[in-house]
Design an enzyme around this catalytic site. Structure first.
Site, PDB file in Angstrom:
ATOM      1  N   PRO A 103      42.627  45.748  45.164  1.00 42.92           N
ATOM      2  CG  PRO A 103      42.472  47.993  45.772  1.00 42.92           C
ATOM      3  CD  PRO A 103      42.024  46.611  46.180  1.00 42.92           C
ATOM      4  CB  CYS A 104      46.735  44.159  41.738  1.00 44.91           C
ATOM      5  SG  CYS A 104      46.665  45.194  40.245  1.00 44.91           S
ATOM      6  CD  GLN A 105      46.439  49.868  42.331  1.00 43.01           C
ATOM      7  OE1 GLN A 105      46.072  49.029  43.150  1.00 43.01           O
ATOM      8  NE2 GLN A 105      45.583  50.718  41.782  1.00 43.01           N
TER       9      GLN A 105
ATOM     10  CG  LEU B  19      49.666  42.496  46.225  1.00 40.52           C
ATOM     11  CD1 LEU B  19      48.273  41.886  46.182  1.00 40.52           C
ATOM     12  CD2 LEU B  19      50.526  41.796  47.251  1.00 40.52           C
ATOM     13  CB  SER B  20      51.459  44.959  40.132  1.00 42.84           C
ATOM     14  OG  SER B  20      51.949  44.947  38.820  1.00 42.84           O
TER      15      SER B  20
END
Length: 149
Positions: free
Chosen positions: A75-77, A79-80
Site C-alpha cells: 500500500p502506498c497511501q 508514501l503518496s
C-alpha cells in the site's frame, strides 16, 4: 501448453494486475491480500486458486512455496504525495515490513526468491526526506539483493 518456466509469489495482490502482467513467463504459485473486495476481484479474474485472503502478518515462511520472484505492490497511501506522508511507519505502507520479515524468514531457510520486485509510488523516493527509501534499500542490500530502479 507448457507451464511457464518460472514461479512467483504475489503479495498485496489486489485484483491481480502483476499476475496479468507476468502471465506466460511466470506461473503464480501464491497470492495474498487482506481486502475482501480486492480478493473478490482476484477470484473473479482467476478463480479460487493460489489466493490466501488475510493479513500478511498472519503468514509464515512455511506457508509459502518456493518461487523465482516475490512481487509486492504494498500500500502506498502513507508514501503518496497526495497522502499524509507518514511513510513506512504508517499503518498502511508500514505493512511492507511484514512482507520483508517473510522474505527474511525464507532467506534464513535458504528458500528466498532470487528476485524481488517492489511496486509503489514515486513518493517513496522522497518520503521522510528519502529515509524510507534508504531503509528499504538497506534492508534489501543487507540480505544480498541489489537495488535497481
Amino acid at each position: 501448453m507448457d507451464a511457464p518456466p518460472f514461479r512467483f509469489l504475489e503479495f498485496f495482490a489486489g485484483g491481480g494486475m502483476a499476475r496479468i502482467g507476468l502471465d506466460g513467463v511466470f506461473d503464480c504459485a501464491f497470492a495474498n491480500d487482506n481486502d475482501p473486495d480486492k480478493c473478490a476481484a482476484y477470484r473473479a479474474n482467476f478463480g479460487f486458486v493460489d489466493l490466501v485472503e488475510g493479513d500478511i502478518e498472519a503468514l509464515a515462511a512455511a506457508d509459502l512455496p518456493d518461487a523465482d520472484l516475490a512481487w509486492a505492490s504494498f500500500p502506498c497511501q502513507d508514501l503518496s504525495l497526495a497522502g499524509a506522508r507518514t511513510g513506512l511507519k504508517g499503518a498502511r505502507s508500514g505493512v511492507f515490513w511484514a512482507f520483508w520479515w517473510l522474505i527474511e524468514a525464507l532467506d534464513n531457510d535458504g528458500r528466498a526468491p532470487p528476485v524481488i520486485a517492489l511496486e509503489n509510488v514515486s513518493g517513496l523516493l522522497s518520503s521522510n526526506g528519502g529515509r524510507d527509501f534508504a531503509w528499504l534499500c538497506e534492508a534489501l542490500a543487507a540480505r544480498g539483493w541489489r537495488v535497481g530502479a
